[in-house]
Design a protein around this motif. Structure first.
Motif, PDB file in Angstrom:
ATOM      1  N   VAL A   4      -1.450   2.930   2.412  1.00 36.41           N
ATOM      2  CA  VAL A   4      -1.597   4.378   2.597  1.00 36.41           C
ATOM      3  C   VAL A   4      -3.026   4.838   2.835  1.00 36.41           C
ATOM      4  O   VAL A   4      -3.237   5.994   3.200  1.00 36.41           O
ATOM      5  CB  VAL A   4      -0.968   5.184   1.430  1.00 36.41           C
ATOM      6  N   GLY A   5      -4.021   3.966   2.647  1.00 34.58           N
ATOM      7  CA  GLY A   5      -5.388   4.405   2.870  1.00 34.58           C
ATOM      8  C   GLY A   5      -6.317   3.246   3.191  1.00 34.58           C
ATOM      9  O   GLY A   5      -5.954   2.078   3.075  1.00 34.58           O
ATOM     10  N   ARG A   9      -4.908   1.217   6.653  1.00 34.49           N
ATOM     11  CA  ARG A   9      -3.980   2.355   6.574  1.00 34.49           C
ATOM     12  C   ARG A   9      -2.912   2.294   7.660  1.00 34.49           C
ATOM     13  O   ARG A   9      -3.194   2.053   8.837  1.00 34.49           O
ATOM     14  CB  ARG A   9      -4.757   3.662   6.714  1.00 34.49           C
ATOM     15  N   GLU A  30      -0.560   6.511  -3.404  1.00 34.11           N
ATOM     16  CA  GLU A  30      -1.543   7.479  -2.933  1.00 34.11           C
ATOM     17  C   GLU A  30      -2.073   8.321  -4.099  1.00 34.11           C
ATOM     18  O   GLU A  30      -3.279   8.537  -4.227  1.00 34.11           O
ATOM     19  CB  GLU A  30      -0.941   8.376  -1.856  1.00 34.11           C
ATOM     20  N   GLU A  60      -3.819  -2.369  -1.491  1.00 32.08           N
ATOM     21  CA  GLU A  60      -4.335  -1.012  -1.295  1.00 32.08           C
ATOM     22  C   GLU A  60      -5.800  -0.940  -1.725  1.00 32.08           C
ATOM     23  O   GLU A  60      -6.632  -0.338  -1.041  1.00 32.08           O
ATOM     24  CB  GLU A  60      -3.494  -0.013  -2.091  1.00 32.08           C
ATOM     25  N   SER A  63      -7.921  -2.663   0.874  1.00 29.63           N
ATOM     26  CA  SER A  63      -8.009  -1.804   2.043  1.00 29.63           C
ATOM     27  C   SER A  63      -9.030  -0.686   1.838  1.00 29.63           C
ATOM     28  O   SER A  63      -9.689  -0.254   2.774  1.00 29.63           O
ATOM     29  CB  SER A  63      -6.632  -1.205   2.359  1.00 29.63           C
ATOM     30  N   ARG A  64      -9.154  -0.252   0.596  1.00 33.98           N
ATOM     31  CA  ARG A  64     -10.075   0.837   0.264  1.00 33.98           C
ATOM     32  C   ARG A  64     -11.452   0.343  -0.161  1.00 33.98           C
ATOM     33  O   ARG A  64     -12.239   1.117  -0.700  1.00 33.98           O
ATOM     34  CB  ARG A  64      -9.458   1.714  -0.817  1.00 33.98           C
TER      35      ARG A  64
END
Length: 179
Positions: A4-5, A9, A30, A60, A63-64
């Protein structure tokens, strides 16, 4: 289910067939990362995803901007699924999958800056996890409110449908920046 981010994403995550694994929904993930971001985020952090399932929480975090993530999952097929997701997203060099029981692994593991714990809802060994996990910030998901014990100070507790998210930091640390 998608990331989600962050840098990945919108990328799809493989999820298992059946109901043995209950991945954290996109909406809850999220919300979790919005809460974590207000506490300093995961950028350059060391992260552990306990009871990894699909690896969605740790992926996640990567990814962030997390520096690294360890995914602990005792189920062979779930651990393989986490590795497949890491490989498919090009995150394998920053992620390590450990196939072992979480409670046993925590006997010697850590420290980490951020720990995510999302076991099956029937899990009853929370006190052991809360005592053993060595992290500055803990995000625990359950189907009920949990007693975090004396080592943790609860910062936020929020219900999303049947999921209750607890965000806590070690009682010895300040709740500001994680690093």
């Amino acid at each position: 289910m998608r990331v989600v981010g962050g840098s990945e994403r919108g990328r799809a995550l493989r999820s298992p067939k059946g109901h043995d694994i209950r991945p954290t929904s996109d909406r809850v993930r999220e919300a979790v990362f919005n809460m974590v971001d207000t506490l300093g985020g995961v950028d350059d952090a060391t992260v552990v995803d306990l009871f990894a399932g699909t690896g969605a929480l740790g992926i996640e975090a990567l990814s962030r901007g997390a520096a690294s993530a360890v995914f602990v999952e005792r189920d062979r097929s779930a651990a393989a699924l986490v590795q497949e997701n890491l490989d498919a997203l090009g995150l394998a060099e920053r992620g390590k999958v450990v196939r072992l029981d979480v409670v046993r692994w925590l006997e010697t593991a850590g420290p980490f800056e951020v720990a995510f714990a999302d076991p099956p809802y029937a899990f009853e060994q929370w006190p052991v996890v809360f005592e053993r996990v060595r992290a500055q910030l803990l995000v625990a998901e359950s189907n009920r409110e949990l007693d975090l014990g004396g080592r943790w100070e609860l910062l936020r507790c929020k219900r999303y449908g049947s999921t209750v998210v607890h965000v806590a930091h070690t009682a010895l640390d300040s709740p500001g920046d994680l690093r």
